[in-house]
Design an enzyme around this catalytic site. Structure first.
Site, mmCIF file in Angstrom:
data_model
loop_
_atom_site.group_PDB
_atom_site.id
_atom_site.type_symbol
_atom_site.label_atom_id
_atom_site.label_comp_id
_atom_site.label_asym_id
_atom_site.label_seq_id
_atom_site.Cartn_x
_atom_site.Cartn_y
_atom_site.Cartn_z
ATOM 1 C CB SER A 149 -0.866 0.006 1.259
ATOM 2 O OG SER A 149 -1.371 1.305 1.515
ATOM 3 C CE1 TYR A 162 -3.628 0.200 4.315
ATOM 4 C CE2 TYR A 162 -4.818 -1.843 4.704
ATOM 5 C CZ TYR A 162 -4.278 -0.915 3.839
ATOM 6 O OH TYR A 162 -4.376 -1.121 2.477
HETATM 7 P P1 NAP Z 1 -11.681 -5.525 -0.200
HETATM 8 O O1 NAP Z 1 -12.648 -5.209 -1.276
HETATM 9 O O2 NAP Z 1 -12.040 -5.295 1.228
HETATM 10 O O3 NAP Z 1 -11.186 -7.030 -0.400
HETATM 11 C C1 NAP Z 1 -10.375 -7.606 0.578
HETATM 12 C C2 NAP Z 1 -10.501 -9.080 0.413
HETATM 13 O O4 NAP Z 1 -9.753 -9.708 1.441
HETATM 14 C C3 NAP Z 1 -11.933 -9.554 0.497
HETATM 15 O O5 NAP Z 1 -12.251 -10.191 -0.701
HETATM 16 C C4 NAP Z 1 -11.921 -10.560 1.644
HETATM 17 O O6 NAP Z 1 -12.548 -11.764 1.230
HETATM 18 C C5 NAP Z 1 -10.454 -10.886 1.823
HETATM 19 N N1 NAP Z 1 -10.140 -11.250 3.203
HETATM 20 C C6 NAP Z 1 -10.093 -10.430 4.278
HETATM 21 N N2 NAP Z 1 -9.775 -11.140 5.367
HETATM 22 C C7 NAP Z 1 -9.632 -12.441 4.977
HETATM 23 C C8 NAP Z 1 -9.315 -13.653 5.644
HETATM 24 N N3 NAP Z 1 -9.076 -13.679 6.966
HETATM 25 N N4 NAP Z 1 -9.249 -14.792 4.910
HETATM 26 C C9 NAP Z 1 -9.499 -14.773 3.584
HETATM 27 N N5 NAP Z 1 -9.802 -13.660 2.876
HETATM 28 C C10 NAP Z 1 -9.873 -12.506 3.587
HETATM 29 O O7 NAP Z 1 -10.348 -4.683 -0.411
HETATM 30 P P2 NAP Z 1 -9.547 -4.235 -1.702
HETATM 31 O O8 NAP Z 1 -9.623 -2.753 -1.796
HETATM 32 O O9 NAP Z 1 -9.889 -5.094 -2.868
HETATM 33 O O10 NAP Z 1 -8.079 -4.592 -1.176
HETATM 34 C C11 NAP Z 1 -7.395 -5.748 -1.551
HETATM 35 C C12 NAP Z 1 -5.969 -5.581 -1.046
HETATM 36 O O11 NAP Z 1 -5.429 -4.357 -1.533
HETATM 37 C C13 NAP Z 1 -5.883 -5.478 0.484
HETATM 38 O O12 NAP Z 1 -4.702 -6.117 0.924
HETATM 39 C C14 NAP Z 1 -5.768 -3.966 0.721
HETATM 40 O O13 NAP Z 1 -5.104 -3.679 1.941
HETATM 41 C C15 NAP Z 1 -4.938 -3.572 -0.456
HETATM 42 N N6 NAP Z 1 -5.001 -2.157 -0.814
HETATM 43 C C16 NAP Z 1 -6.198 -1.590 -1.111
HETATM 44 C C17 NAP Z 1 -6.200 -0.232 -1.503
HETATM 45 C C18 NAP Z 1 -7.455 0.497 -1.855
HETATM 46 O O14 NAP Z 1 -7.387 1.744 -1.934
HETATM 47 N N7 NAP Z 1 -8.565 -0.172 -2.063
HETATM 48 C C19 NAP Z 1 -5.009 0.468 -1.593
HETATM 49 C C20 NAP Z 1 -3.820 -0.171 -1.225
HETATM 50 C C21 NAP Z 1 -3.831 -1.491 -0.862
HETATM 51 P P3 NAP Z 1 -13.979 -12.267 1.776
HETATM 52 O O15 NAP Z 1 -14.721 -11.057 2.234
HETATM 53 O O16 NAP Z 1 -14.532 -12.948 0.576
HETATM 54 O O17 NAP Z 1 -13.641 -13.208 2.883
HETATM 55 C C1 GCO Z 2 -7.232 4.892 4.139
HETATM 56 C C2 GCO Z 2 -7.329 4.004 2.937
HETATM 57 C C3 GCO Z 2 -5.944 3.552 2.513
HETATM 58 C C4 GCO Z 2 -6.097 2.658 1.305
HETATM 59 C C5 GCO Z 2 -4.807 2.247 0.777
HETATM 60 C C6 GCO Z 2 -3.993 3.397 0.317
HETATM 61 O O1 GCO Z 2 -8.033 4.708 5.069
HETATM 62 O O2 GCO Z 2 -6.358 5.767 4.117
HETATM 63 O O3 GCO Z 2 -8.135 2.880 3.194
HETATM 64 O O4 GCO Z 2 -5.327 2.892 3.556
HETATM 65 O O5 GCO Z 2 -6.795 1.531 1.631
HETATM 66 O O6 GCO Z 2 -4.111 1.409 1.615
HETATM 67 O O7 GCO Z 2 -2.937 2.857 -0.407
#
Ligand code: NAP
Ligand code: GCO
Length: 268
Positions: A149, A162
């Protein structure tokens, strides 16, 4: 004479496990790896999530294998990896995507809440990587992509657990590179910026008067691209890091963030 050609980006014959890919970033990455030729396995923490994911993949015309598995449960992970090896083959590409966030001021956050985030976002990628590396060593190659992230680099209020976990995931990425590079395993990270998924939905919700969420406007102003990222923005970087084209890239975090980590921000 370089043996590079466009086939270097192909994942034909490869097996990819994308954790937490029942929707969001994980599903987009799974779609891209499949488009590049990989056979896909994914997991959800619940039967309901699995069914929802399988239906969505079917809609996309993708044949995938899905498993119910809590990534924090080492026994369950070991069983899932063994099942994948039986049903699809050795995992060539692991994408540690599953993750959670809890936005709570640190002094109000319980230790259990802190631990749960670190367990899912840092300990689980350790558990998954430990489960697939032995077979990757036997096979003579492997790719591990950790979804870090911009918070692997920067903090902000309310996301202490986080940011700590994602900072640790950056260093776990570098350590897997250090320990297994000579086994021809490349471990890199993708550091998404602010991406429009369910995880960030609360930060983009319209205000009661219909105006944009202040955080939404803040991020758009702070991002040189002038927009939130979409899960699709992560597809190309994921295919690159999963493919032979990145065989000499190891221990790196590729920030896919519209430039936000490079930008001090416009003078108000
Ligand atoms: P999301 O829509 O909340 O998806 C997260 C996924 O993680 C869900 O599908 C959930 O699956 C799964 N999960 C959570 N806990 C779990 C567990 N204990 N066992 C198995 N599966 C689990 O989030 P997203 O935005 O797609 O994020 C995906 C990844 O990208 C995460 O690591 C997040 O930190 C990272 N990220 C996101 C952003 C952003 O801005 N969105 C930015 C940087 C990094 P189920 O609900 O089906 O169990
Ligand atoms: C927040 C956001 C971020 C994004 C992502 C940014 O609360 O600031 O959720 O943490 O998820 O990780 O890269």
């Amino acid at each position: 004479m370089s043996n590079f050609n466009m086939e270097s980006f192909s994942l034909k014959g490869k097996v990819a496990l994308v954790t937490g890919a029942s929707h969001g970033i994980g599903m987009a990455i799974a779609e891209a790896l499949h488009q590049a030729g990989a056979r896909i396995a994914f997991n959800s923490s619940s039967e309901a999530g699995l069914e929802k994911g399988l239906a969505a993949y079917k809609e996309l015309g993708m044949e995938v294998k899905g498993y119910v598995c809590d990534v924090c449960d080492e026994e369950a992970v070991r069983k899932m990896v063994a099942d994948i090896e039986k049903e699809l083959g050795i995992v060539d590409i692991l994408v540690n995507n599953a993750g959670i966030i809890r936005r709570i001021p640190m002094t109000e956050m319980s230790v259990d809440e802190f631990r749960k985030v670190v367990d899912t976002d840092l300990n689980a990628p350790f558990i998954l990587s430990k489960a697939v590396i032995p077979s990757m060593i036997k096979k003579g190659h492997g790719k591990i992509i950790n979804i870090c992230s911009l918070m692997s680099e920067l903090g902000r209020e309310t996301v202490s657990a986080y940011a700590a976990a994602k900072g640790g995931l950056k260093m776990l990425t570098r350590n897997i590179c250090s320990e297994f590079g000579e086994a021809n395993i490349q471990c890199n990270g993708i550091g998404p910026g602010y991406i429009a998924t369910s995880q960030t939905a609360p930060l983009r919700e319209r205000q009661p008067d219909g105006s944009r969420h202040p955080f939404d406007s803040f991020i758009v102003a702070k991002t040189p691209a002038g927009r939130w990222g979409e899960p699709d923005d992560l597809k190309g970087p994921a295919v690159f890091l999963a493919s032979d084209a990145s065989d000499f890239v190891n221990g790196q975090i590729l920030y896919v963030d519209g430039g936000i980590t490079a930008y001090i921000g416009k003078q108000p």
